[in-house]
Design a protein around this motif. Sequence first.
Motif, PDB file in Angstrom:
ATOM      1  N   LYS A  42       2.441   9.597  -0.757  1.00  0.00           N
ATOM      2  CA  LYS A  42       3.573   9.544   0.161  1.00  0.00           C
ATOM      3  C   LYS A  42       4.155   8.143   0.218  1.00  0.00           C
ATOM      4  N   ARG A  43       3.274   7.140   0.115  1.00  0.00           N
ATOM      5  CA  ARG A  43       3.758   5.769   0.128  1.00  0.00           C
ATOM      6  C   ARG A  43       4.570   5.483  -1.137  1.00  0.00           C
ATOM      7  N   ASP A  44       4.119   5.981  -2.274  1.00  0.00           N
ATOM      8  CA  ASP A  44       4.879   5.810  -3.512  1.00  0.00           C
ATOM      9  C   ASP A  44       6.238   6.492  -3.422  1.00  0.00           C
ATOM     10  N   GLU A  45       6.287   7.682  -2.811  1.00  0.00           N
ATOM     11  CA  GLU A  45       7.563   8.365  -2.629  1.00  0.00           C
ATOM     12  C   GLU A  45       8.501   7.526  -1.765  1.00  0.00           C
ATOM     13  N   MET A  46       7.922   6.830  -0.793  1.00  0.00           N
ATOM     14  CA  MET A  46       8.696   6.042   0.146  1.00  0.00           C
ATOM     15  C   MET A  46       9.439   4.911  -0.566  1.00  0.00           C
ATOM     16  N   TRP A  47       8.728   4.160  -1.429  1.00  0.00           N
ATOM     17  CA  TRP A  47       9.413   3.047  -2.079  1.00  0.00           C
ATOM     18  C   TRP A  47      10.380   3.534  -3.154  1.00  0.00           C
ATOM     19  N   LYS A  48      10.098   4.670  -3.756  1.00  0.00           N
ATOM     20  CA  LYS A  48      11.018   5.189  -4.770  1.00  0.00           C
ATOM     21  C   LYS A  48      12.351   5.609  -4.151  1.00  0.00           C
ATOM     22  N   LYS A  49      12.314   6.092  -2.902  1.00  0.00           N
ATOM     23  CA  LYS A  49      13.553   6.427  -2.210  1.00  0.00           C
ATOM     24  C   LYS A  49      14.280   5.166  -1.752  1.00  0.00           C
ATOM     25  N   THR A  50      13.511   4.149  -1.411  1.00  0.00           N
ATOM     26  CA  THR A  50      14.102   2.926  -0.879  1.00  0.00           C
ATOM     27  C   THR A  50      14.748   2.079  -1.959  1.00  0.00           C
ATOM     28  N   ILE A  51      14.251   2.161  -3.162  1.00  0.00           N
ATOM     29  CA  ILE A  51      14.679   1.250  -4.217  1.00  0.00           C
ATOM     30  C   ILE A  51      16.175   1.366  -4.500  1.00  0.00           C
ATOM     31  N   ASP A  52      16.747   2.566  -4.319  1.00  0.00           N
ATOM     32  CA  ASP A  52      18.149   2.764  -4.649  1.00  0.00           C
ATOM     33  C   ASP A  52      19.109   2.215  -3.597  1.00  0.00           C
ATOM     34  N   LYS A  53      18.613   1.776  -2.453  1.00  0.00           N
ATOM     35  CA  LYS A  53      19.498   1.154  -1.472  1.00  0.00           C
ATOM     36  C   LYS A  53      19.481  -0.372  -1.600  1.00  0.00           C
ATOM     37  N   CYS A  54      18.645  -0.887  -2.491  1.00  0.00           N
ATOM     38  CA  CYS A  54      18.518  -2.334  -2.651  1.00  0.00           C
ATOM     39  C   CYS A  54      19.436  -2.831  -3.768  1.00  0.00           C
ATOM     40  N   SER A  55      20.285  -3.797  -3.442  1.00  0.00           N
ATOM     41  CA  SER A  55      21.133  -4.404  -4.473  1.00  0.00           C
ATOM     42  C   SER A  55      20.404  -5.537  -5.190  1.00  0.00           C
ATOM     43  N   VAL A  56      19.304  -6.000  -4.599  1.00  0.00           N
ATOM     44  CA  VAL A  56      18.458  -7.023  -5.224  1.00  0.00           C
ATOM     45  C   VAL A  56      17.009  -6.555  -5.113  1.00  0.00           C
ATOM     46  N   ILE A  57      16.258  -6.687  -6.198  1.00  0.00           N
ATOM     47  CA  ILE A  57      14.852  -6.280  -6.199  1.00  0.00           C
ATOM     48  C   ILE A  57      13.991  -7.454  -6.632  1.00  0.00           C
ATOM     49  N   TRP A  58      13.006  -7.778  -5.819  1.00  0.00           N
ATOM     50  CA  TRP A  58      11.987  -8.752  -6.191  1.00  0.00           C
ATOM     51  C   TRP A  58      10.700  -7.985  -6.469  1.00  0.00           C
ATOM     52  N   VAL A  59      10.219  -8.075  -7.677  1.00  0.00           N
ATOM     53  CA  VAL A  59       8.920  -7.487  -8.017  1.00  0.00           C
ATOM     54  C   VAL A  59       7.865  -8.553  -7.740  1.00  0.00           C
ATOM     55  N   ILE A  60       6.951  -8.246  -6.828  1.00  0.00           N
ATOM     56  CA  ILE A  60       5.958  -9.225  -6.365  1.00  0.00           C
ATOM     57  C   ILE A  60       4.631  -8.976  -7.061  1.00  0.00           C
ATOM     58  N   SER A  61       4.091 -10.015  -7.696  1.00  0.00           N
ATOM     59  CA  SER A  61       2.780  -9.908  -8.345  1.00  0.00           C
ATOM     60  C   SER A  61       2.042 -11.224  -8.154  1.00  0.00           C
ATOM     61  N   ASP A  62       0.768 -11.146  -7.734  1.00  0.00           N
ATOM     62  CA  ASP A  62       0.050 -12.408  -7.558  1.00  0.00           C
ATOM     63  C   ASP A  62      -0.372 -12.966  -8.916  1.00  0.00           C
ATOM     64  N   ILE A  63      -0.682 -14.237  -8.933  1.00  0.00           N
ATOM     65  CA  ILE A  63      -0.916 -14.981 -10.172  1.00  0.00           C
ATOM     66  C   ILE A  63      -2.066 -14.395 -10.987  1.00  0.00           C
ATOM     67  N   GLU A  64      -3.041 -13.782 -10.327  1.00  0.00           N
ATOM     68  CA  GLU A  64      -4.205 -13.265 -11.030  1.00  0.00           C
ATOM     69  C   GLU A  64      -3.945 -11.909 -11.680  1.00  0.00           C
ATOM     70  N   ARG A  65      -2.819 -11.250 -11.289  1.00  0.00           N
ATOM     71  CA  ARG A  65      -2.523  -9.934 -11.856  1.00  0.00           C
ATOM     72  C   ARG A  65      -1.286  -9.925 -12.741  1.00  0.00           C
ATOM     73  N   VAL A  66      -0.582 -11.051 -12.791  1.00  0.00           N
ATOM     74  CA  VAL A  66       0.685 -11.045 -13.525  1.00  0.00           C
ATOM     75  C   VAL A  66       0.478 -10.927 -15.030  1.00  0.00           C
ATOM     76  N   SER A  67      -0.653 -11.384 -15.535  1.00  0.00           N
ATOM     77  CA  SER A  67      -0.949 -11.264 -16.959  1.00  0.00           C
ATOM     78  C   SER A  67      -1.938 -10.118 -17.160  1.00  0.00           C
ATOM     79  N   GLY A  68      -1.461  -9.054 -17.771  1.00  0.00           N
ATOM     80  CA  GLY A  68      -2.328  -7.929 -18.061  1.00  0.00           C
ATOM     81  C   GLY A  68      -2.287  -6.818 -17.041  1.00  0.00           C
TER      82      GLY A  68
END
Length: 529
Positions: free
Chosen positions: A300-326
Amino acid sequence: MEDTEDFVGQGPHPVDDDVFKEPMKKRRRSDRDQRFRAFPSAEQSALKEYEKLESRTRRVLSNTYQKLIQSVFLDDSIPNGVKYLINRLLALIEKPSLDPIYIGLFGSTGAGKSSLINAIIQQAMFLPVSGESICTSCIVQVSSGCCEQYEAKIHLLSDQEWKEELKNLTKLLHRTEEPDREEADVWDRDDAVEEAIWKLQMFYGNGAERKSYEELLRARPKGKIPTSRIITLKAEEAGELSVKLDPYIRTQRRDLDGESAETQIWPLIKHVEVTLPKSELIPEGVVLVDIPGTGDFNSKRDEMWKKTIDKCSVIWVISDIERVSGGRAHEDLLNESIKACQRGFCRDVALVVTKTDKLHLPEYLRERKARNQAILSQREAVLERNEMIKLQRNRILKEKLKRKLPGDSKVLEASDLVYTVSAQEYWQQALLTEEETEIPRLRGYIRKSLLDKKRRMVTKYVTEAFGLLLLTDSFNCTKNPTNEYLHMSGLRRFVEEKIQLLQKAIDQCFAHIEQPLQEGVRNARTSYR
């Protein structure tokens, strides 16, 4: 979706018989100026020029509208062309000055989304934060306004929405276990079942998880639900509102003794709107959207952000330094963000790498490739590593965007697509300076996004207004009831004067808006010549 149509390409609007409607009043100048507080002086000057041109354009349109209304008052034989002009004038006069810019923060649990927003708005523990556990339980929108107090509006699910949620929860609990399932799927289902049980117990009381959907529909909730489905909280200070807000947006978990948490309507919360008073850091018109951890077991949480993404004119994909590679989570989110760009909703995408103060120095020095320059401190190592991450990820992201998007996409013009930030160091500054944490750069990014959108909006608005006035004037070239009506009512010279007045206002603002507006006005003149 961003406005891309020009007036000159639009077809006729339906004629509205209610042509005597009064235009809505615009906000006072003192209120409008509050939006400039977050901008440095040069950007404030540009915004004031845009506001001035927009205001003059609205005044020209309003005067033309009033003149038309006076000329047709008590006249039962108004030509359809005149009705169309009146309706189009009213629509332009009442057009919102600027739709909000929604900046969506998407990332996995524990990526640091809430901490990042806290740093940007200069409130250390305003939104709840935690390490690896799911902390934010619902969508939280943070914006600034002209209010004097801190305010939060908690929106609850409607009866119908809760029935749908309830149906899903009970179906999950009473579903028969499928044989030969993957071990990872079993773990995911166990987590989802545990959360479903906890929600039902919190909302209806112990034993609710054993009841059927029909039985729960007849059950009485433990907490009192407001009929408006909105709970409003207000406070004089940020910390005071944060304390009041925390139980509603922090993911509730069992206490050690198994007792339920304090807030009994927590499962019913849909999203929360937080308004800050007169911020000098976040301009009015920008909404930061904190999405609960994506890619988790909660579908349900995944459904929530998928519906929200289309109202955003700017998207920041957030990833911490330990997960950004791989890590796969941020790659999946980047792909979803690019799809939003392809659909035309999103104009800009960036990768924001968080917690960049984290670095194990001995390990980094052992694996470091650039050995020709000595590293003398932890700070130097962090800065070097962050710069390499930006160069590598910027190149990879730009190549991906070029493959997926049309060549004229605005996001391809961005020189910086990756930001390496540290919310913790922004507050402590033990290793990095405030500038090196790149929190100020993200604030600049926000201001630029609003400034660019304001410029595009004013350009389109003035072009539409200019085109409409030229259309009115062009009736002079044809013999039809509308032309004769305008000529008889003495509107011809009036409209010509308004065109000259608007042209003068445009000429005065060319230093700030320049090429796009010139082209729009030129195209409008060509179309109605």
